[in-house]
Design an enzyme around this catalytic site. Structure first.
Site, PDB file in Angstrom:
ATOM      1  N   LYS A  11      42.149  20.447  63.211  1.00  0.00           N
ATOM      2  CA  LYS A  11      41.918  21.330  63.659  1.00  0.00           C
ATOM      3  C   LYS A  11      40.116  21.545  64.753  1.00  0.00           C
ATOM      4  O   LYS A  11      40.628  20.410  65.056  1.00  0.00           O
ATOM      5  CB  LYS A  11      40.941  22.158  62.665  1.00  0.00           C
ATOM      6  N   TYR A  51      48.003  32.660  60.511  1.00  0.00           N
ATOM      7  CA  TYR A  51      47.159  32.466  59.900  1.00  0.00           C
ATOM      8  C   TYR A  51      47.616  34.193  58.661  1.00  0.00           C
ATOM      9  O   TYR A  51      45.819  34.320  58.371  1.00  0.00           O
ATOM     10  CB  TYR A  51      45.877  32.475  60.028  1.00  0.00           C
ATOM     11  N   ASN A 114      37.174  23.223  58.540  1.00  0.00           N
ATOM     12  CA  ASN A 114      37.891  22.100  57.363  1.00  0.00           C
ATOM     13  C   ASN A 114      38.034  20.834  57.762  1.00  0.00           C
ATOM     14  O   ASN A 114      39.468  19.947  57.369  1.00  0.00           O
ATOM     15  CB  ASN A 114      38.140  22.533  56.176  1.00  0.00           C
ATOM     16  N   HIS A 117      44.636  21.548  58.836  1.00  0.00           N
ATOM     17  CA  HIS A 117      45.941  21.672  58.274  1.00  0.00           C
ATOM     18  C   HIS A 117      47.069  21.024  57.506  1.00  0.00           C
ATOM     19  O   HIS A 117      46.984  20.463  58.230  1.00  0.00           O
ATOM     20  CB  HIS A 117      45.661  22.951  59.109  1.00  0.00           C
ATOM     21  N   GLU A 128      55.382  27.626  59.451  1.00  0.00           N
ATOM     22  CA  GLU A 128      54.281  26.987  60.734  1.00  0.00           C
ATOM     23  C   GLU A 128      55.117  26.407  61.924  1.00  0.00           C
ATOM     24  O   GLU A 128      54.444  26.793  63.130  1.00  0.00           O
ATOM     25  CB  GLU A 128      53.625  26.754  59.607  1.00  0.00           C
TER      26      GLU A 128
HETATM   27  P1  CMP Z   1      43.384  25.983  56.095  1.00  0.00           P
HETATM   28  O1  CMP Z   1      44.393  25.021  54.708  1.00  0.00           O
HETATM   29  O2  CMP Z   1      44.200  26.015  57.288  1.00  0.00           O
HETATM   30  O3  CMP Z   1      44.187  27.368  55.375  1.00  0.00           O
HETATM   31  C1  CMP Z   1      43.252  28.397  55.419  1.00  0.00           C
HETATM   32  C2  CMP Z   1      41.644  28.528  56.044  1.00  0.00           C
HETATM   33  O4  CMP Z   1      40.904  29.542  56.300  1.00  0.00           O
HETATM   34  C3  CMP Z   1      41.241  27.746  55.816  1.00  0.00           C
HETATM   35  O5  CMP Z   1      42.025  26.182  55.809  1.00  0.00           O
HETATM   36  C4  CMP Z   1      39.668  27.621  56.087  1.00  0.00           C
HETATM   37  O6  CMP Z   1      39.780  27.329  57.307  1.00  0.00           O
HETATM   38  C5  CMP Z   1      39.720  29.270  55.752  1.00  0.00           C
HETATM   39  N1  CMP Z   1      39.566  29.130  54.708  1.00  0.00           N
HETATM   40  C6  CMP Z   1      39.647  29.573  53.749  1.00  0.00           C
HETATM   41  N2  CMP Z   1      38.925  30.356  52.622  1.00  0.00           N
HETATM   42  C7  CMP Z   1      37.516  30.076  53.092  1.00  0.00           C
HETATM   43  C8  CMP Z   1      36.480  30.798  53.092  1.00  0.00           C
HETATM   44  N3  CMP Z   1      36.145  31.590  51.802  1.00  0.00           N
HETATM   45  N4  CMP Z   1      35.543  31.387  53.719  1.00  0.00           N
HETATM   46  C9  CMP Z   1      35.983  30.843  54.979  1.00  0.00           C
HETATM   47  N5  CMP Z   1      36.635  29.750  55.142  1.00  0.00           N
HETATM   48  C10 CMP Z   1      38.240  30.021  54.694  1.00  0.00           C
END
Ligand code: CMP
Length: 142
Positions: A11, A51, A114, A117, A128
């Site tokens: 990301k 998403y 984070n 993905h 995806e």
């Molecule tokens: P990812 O595994 O890419 O899938 C969905 C993404 O949404 C996740 O990683 C985070 O980047 C984001 N995400 C998931 N839960 C939350 C949350 N509670 N608050 C903010 N961002 C979130």
């Protein structure tokens, strides 16, 4: 042995922090074969499609802003049980709760930013990867 493919995305936070090489290395060293790899900067519409399962979540707009805030690196990897193994390797969504030794456990301190993905199922992968790759960008057997 079930050879699978999965999609990994570094990301914008991971790219800005210089973690592209680290993340690719982890999947290579684990034994996965890289079948496709590119850097791209997705727009709002592409991010919303990627998403779409989260479109009703309170964090959706912030998530779209975040993943369009800079370039990403996307790759398709292949190997035994790639989908579940990659999910174990990236760790829990919330970097504060992810186990040390996982990518998020080692490099993330946020639930949104984070670093990485990985597709969570075969169905997610099939949906995806088509948003980020054309079929002709996936290499043949090597
Ligand atoms: P990812 O595994 O890419 O899938 C969905 C993404 O949404 C996740 O990683 C985070 O980047 C984001 N995400 C998931 N839960 C939350 C949350 N509670 N608050 C903010 N961002 C979130």
């Amino acid at each position: 042995m079930a050879v699978e493919r999965t999609l990994i995305v570094v990301k914008p936070d991971g790219v800005k922090r210089g973690l592209i090489g680290e993340i690719i290395t982890r999947f290579e060293r684990k034994g996965f074969k890289i079948k496709a790899l590119k850097m791209l900067w997705i727009g709002k519409e592409q991010a919303e499609r990627f998403y779409s399962v989260h479109k009703d979540k309170p964090f959706f707009n912030d998530l779209v802003s975040f993943v369009t805030s800079g370039p990403i690196v996307a790759m398709i990897i292949e190997g035994d049980e790639a989908i579940s193994v990659a999910r174990i390797m990236i760790g829990l969504t919330d970097g504060r709760k992810a186990q040390p030794g996982t990518i998020r456990g080692d490099f993330a301190l946020s639930i949104q930013e984070n670093v990485v993905h990985a597709s969570d199922s075969k169905e997610s992968f099939e949906r995806e990867y088509r948003i980020l790759f054309n079929e002709n960008e996936i290499v043949g057997d090597y």
